[in-house]
Design a protein around this motif. Sequence first.
Motif, PDB file in Angstrom:
ATOM      1  N   LEU A 161       2.461  28.161 -30.966  1.00 22.91           N
ATOM      2  CA  LEU A 161       3.040  29.235 -30.158  1.00 22.91           C
ATOM      3  C   LEU A 161       3.763  28.714 -28.910  1.00 22.91           C
ATOM      4  O   LEU A 161       4.406  29.480 -28.201  1.00 22.91           O
ATOM      5  CB  LEU A 161       1.939  30.181 -29.696  1.00 22.91           C
ATOM      6  N   ARG A 220       6.509  44.054 -33.461  1.00 19.66           N
ATOM      7  CA  ARG A 220       7.617  43.107 -33.279  1.00 19.66           C
ATOM      8  C   ARG A 220       8.157  42.611 -34.606  1.00 19.66           C
ATOM      9  O   ARG A 220       9.071  41.802 -34.640  1.00 19.66           O
ATOM     10  CB  ARG A 220       7.159  41.908 -32.423  1.00 19.66           C
ATOM     11  N   ILE A 240       0.710  46.281 -31.226  1.00 18.60           N
ATOM     12  CA  ILE A 240       1.749  45.700 -30.366  1.00 18.60           C
ATOM     13  C   ILE A 240       2.360  44.473 -31.031  1.00 18.60           C
ATOM     14  O   ILE A 240       3.576  44.257 -30.992  1.00 18.60           O
ATOM     15  CB  ILE A 240       1.151  45.341 -28.979  1.00 18.60           C
ATOM     16  N   THR A 258       4.153  35.956 -33.577  1.00 14.19           N
ATOM     17  CA  THR A 258       3.460  36.522 -32.432  1.00 14.19           C
ATOM     18  C   THR A 258       1.962  36.390 -32.674  1.00 14.19           C
ATOM     19  O   THR A 258       1.553  35.900 -33.725  1.00 14.19           O
ATOM     20  CB  THR A 258       3.895  37.967 -32.161  1.00 14.19           C
ATOM     21  N   ALA A 259       1.183  36.771 -31.694  1.00 10.96           N
ATOM     22  CA  ALA A 259      -0.239  36.434 -31.792  1.00 10.96           C
ATOM     23  C   ALA A 259      -1.137  37.577 -31.351  1.00 10.96           C
ATOM     24  O   ALA A 259      -0.757  38.430 -30.553  1.00 10.96           O
ATOM     25  CB  ALA A 259      -0.536  35.202 -30.948  1.00 10.96           C
ATOM     26  N   TRP A 297       9.487  33.807 -30.167  1.00 10.82           N
ATOM     27  CA  TRP A 297       8.369  34.678 -29.837  1.00 10.82           C
ATOM     28  C   TRP A 297       8.728  36.099 -30.233  1.00 10.82           C
ATOM     29  O   TRP A 297       9.820  36.586 -29.900  1.00 10.82           O
ATOM     30  CB  TRP A 297       8.080  34.640 -28.341  1.00 10.82           C
ATOM     31  N   GLY A 298       7.845  36.747 -30.902  1.00  8.59           N
ATOM     32  CA  GLY A 298       8.111  38.121 -31.294  1.00  8.59           C
ATOM     33  C   GLY A 298       8.581  38.204 -32.728  1.00  8.59           C
ATOM     34  O   GLY A 298       7.785  38.308 -33.638  1.00  8.59           O
ATOM     35  N   SER A 324       7.324  46.517 -27.069  1.00  7.17           N
ATOM     36  CA  SER A 324       7.480  45.829 -28.347  1.00  7.17           C
ATOM     37  C   SER A 324       8.511  46.533 -29.218  1.00  7.17           C
ATOM     38  O   SER A 324       9.405  45.900 -29.780  1.00  7.17           O
ATOM     39  CB  SER A 324       6.148  45.800 -29.102  1.00  7.17           C
ATOM     40  N   LEU A 341      12.036  45.997 -28.176  1.00  6.32           N
ATOM     41  CA  LEU A 341      12.538  44.653 -28.438  1.00  6.32           C
ATOM     42  C   LEU A 341      12.931  44.517 -29.902  1.00  6.32           C
ATOM     43  O   LEU A 341      13.885  43.825 -30.240  1.00  6.32           O
ATOM     44  CB  LEU A 341      11.474  43.616 -28.079  1.00  6.32           C
TER      45      LEU A 341
END
Lengths: 303, 322, 273
Positions: free
Chosen positions: A61, A206, A202, A127-128, A122-123, A150, A153
């Motif tokens: 990440l 994404r 969330i 994502t995590a 990222w996203g 989220s 985006l």
Amino acid sequence: MSVTDPAGPLLRVTDLVIEFDTPAGRRRVVDGVSFSVGEGEVLGILGESGSGKTMSTLAVLGLVHGRPGVVGGQIELRLGEERHALLDGLPEMLSPGSVAGSVRKDDRRWERHVHRRMRGIWGRGMTAVFQNPKHSLDPLMTIGRQLEESVRLSEPHLRPDAAGTRAIDWLAKVKLTDPARVHRSYAHELSGGMCQRAMIAIAIARLPQLLIADEPTTGLDTTVRAEIVELFRDLMHDRQRAMLYISHDIREVLYLADRVMVMRQGRIVEEASASDLERGVGRRHPYTATLLQAADLPVGEAA
Amino acid sequence: MLALLAVTARRLGAALVLLIGASFLIYITIRSAPGDAVDAITPMGTPPEIKAQLAAEFGLDVDPVTGYGAWLKHSIVGDFGESLVIRPGEEVMAMAAPRFAKSLLLGGSALFLCLALTMLLSILMGEPTVRHQGLTGFLYFVTAAPSFVAAVFFTQGVNEFVRGVVEGSGYETPPWYPIPISTESVMPYFFAGIVLVIGDGLFMDMLNGIRAEILAVRNSQFIAAIRAKGASTLPHIAKNLIVPAVSAYVSRLPLVLGGVVIVEYVFTLDGGGYMLLEASKQRDFPVVVGLSVLFTASIIVLNLVADVIRTVVDPREVARGG
Amino acid sequence: MEGKSHQLGLWLSGLVVAAVMLLGLVAPFVPYDAADAVSYDQILVTPSFAHPLGTDAQGRDVAIRLLKGTEAFFFPGLGAALVSVILGAIFGAIAGYSEGLLRSLVLGFLHLIDTLPRLVFIILVCTIRDPSIPLIASVTAVLFVPTVATVVRQKVETLASEDYILAHLAHGFRAVHVLAYHILWLQCRPLLVRQGAFVFGYVLFVETGLSYLGDYGVQEPDPSWGNMVAQVRDLAGLSPWPWLVPSAAIVATISGFLAFGNIVAARGEEVVR
């Protein structure tokens, strides 16, 4: 699975090395770890705390803090046709000397470098979801606002009211009863299980290619744990995204994963398909055997 | 919203209790004067009728609780009596309030500057490393100077140095100084503010606190989660820093507003601190008490404002019930 | 690694603390008659073997005045630090451990004292009572009790729910013992050192500040670092030694004590973690 995909795996990690300076001296927490995840695949990483499983995923990440941090290896992520080498330029950032003694020349420059590179990844790329859901949510913002962040985006052209409706849809999708109430709640007003569901919403809002779940059930009550694991199983059913599922619970990992990797003291000691492990097929590393035994599963042949 | 109002109302009530308590503390301090209280608080040779008037005003002729009631009754509406020495016969409130406002502005803006500087420095420095050692040591040394020492350096040190250089190069003594000593321009206020910011070890105390808060927020798990979903972390970090910053600000107020006294005296600024010290030296008692109450009340009011900000920003405050 | 990064700072600040301690302890045994030390044939001498730090405008040796000047703040400062640390620890422990009315009362009382502007209140007291350094130090000690108590209270609140503290209580140790030994002594010591150093520095600041202003502090001819700095007003730039030396001493002492306290506290936190 799709590991044999001609375009190559979604994520490929090669010879990853992570070190930290502790009061007792330099400690190598991840020692040459290599693995890959195919599109739509679920890879489970199993290991006790301190085995390096969390650090390996944080490195993927780009979120490893501390000195010196990631000092070697390659991480490659494939998004459609694009290939992103996430650790490109790392050797040049290390001061000369052997890998074992290397220190990064300028930590802040490297951090900025990583963050810039990860910005597009990222996203939508990955994502995590972390353990400790209550600490994963901004305490000063409602769940709804964070989820809408989220949603916007992922779908920048959505009108504000449509984003709100979409957010409530996502909350319903992670099986939260009364999504409207959760939407206007703050993290401290919800239970741990509800927070984790919100966190999952969330994350998947994404629309990531790869979802990293780092011990998402640790610290939750047993019944809640089972529900969260069940939710992950449902979400992975459509195979729209790949997942890295990290846990110290062998049953959870076997239930969710296609392939399982066992880590101990910073190294991978075992890699096998979940079905083989479950049925006791093939030779097993003694540590894996102990884990299987402890969970009352057939061990097969201990090596 | 209703809960927010309820918490704010409770905070207001608490502030009022605090105000009463603080004024009682000040009153008890007055009553602790050794010997005959009126003699102790007035300059020598005060006419007896003024002494009697003072005794009545401060309730010195009755028991402390009744006396406090009598004193509170007129001081709560801002009537602190009349000045005895420094401007005889003038209303304390009328003469002290504008001066005090200057002190509050000076101390308040200096502390704000301090907060802004420490935040900027914390962000620039980031995680603590060995490389920062020299800088930290230097900052400790520079900022530990008590305000009067810093002021001496600024006024005497710089001015005398410049005079020496000018005279040494064959010119006549300059009619001006780099750091003005006259009270007419804004420059002395500017330098006084700087001296307040860097003086008294306040800066390092604040820097250590703010830096720890910024690091805690930046390294918190929810910021990692926000990064991982690809959103900008800046608004989240900023919002989560409001409460620590406000707390850091108000918790240093008692120190800074006290420090204003010395700074104003050194720079001969005509603020409330200067007036307090003058009145104290000349035993103009009503002025001293009036200013003490004003300084204390301002701290309580600013604490209340900070509490309201905290409650608005952080929903957990409402849950805690204030 | 972190521990090592503090090493140099700890040595430097420790050196300052030790030097001030030594001066403060030695000073009372050095005979000095402030009124008698004037010698007008030795005015503003630059440092020499006879006068290692030079002499001031009245021909008095700066070095010995610097030494004797520690008397003004050393014992009052130590006393104030001790009093506020002890009272602060007690009140902080009560506020952190007790519940209900007692907790509210103690918290309210601490908050009350904490709202008093420090120096303003000291001047108020000086107006009412005969100003003296011990009086100023006592008022300072009381004014800093809430600062110490807040730190202790936060520590007690986080520790009170820790398993090992609960285990000690379950094993039958009395709460007072657990509070005093396991929490205050073992866990809060570095924090208390830090707060004590801070109070000491503040007493030095108030004493020298008031002596500099000239009315409530140490009066000439008795030496104080503050009234030594105040001589700058009469020197007109003739010699920097009489005011530069005590200025540097004040700055070094305050920064030394602050840094020492902070580093001790930071190391204590690392050890606990």
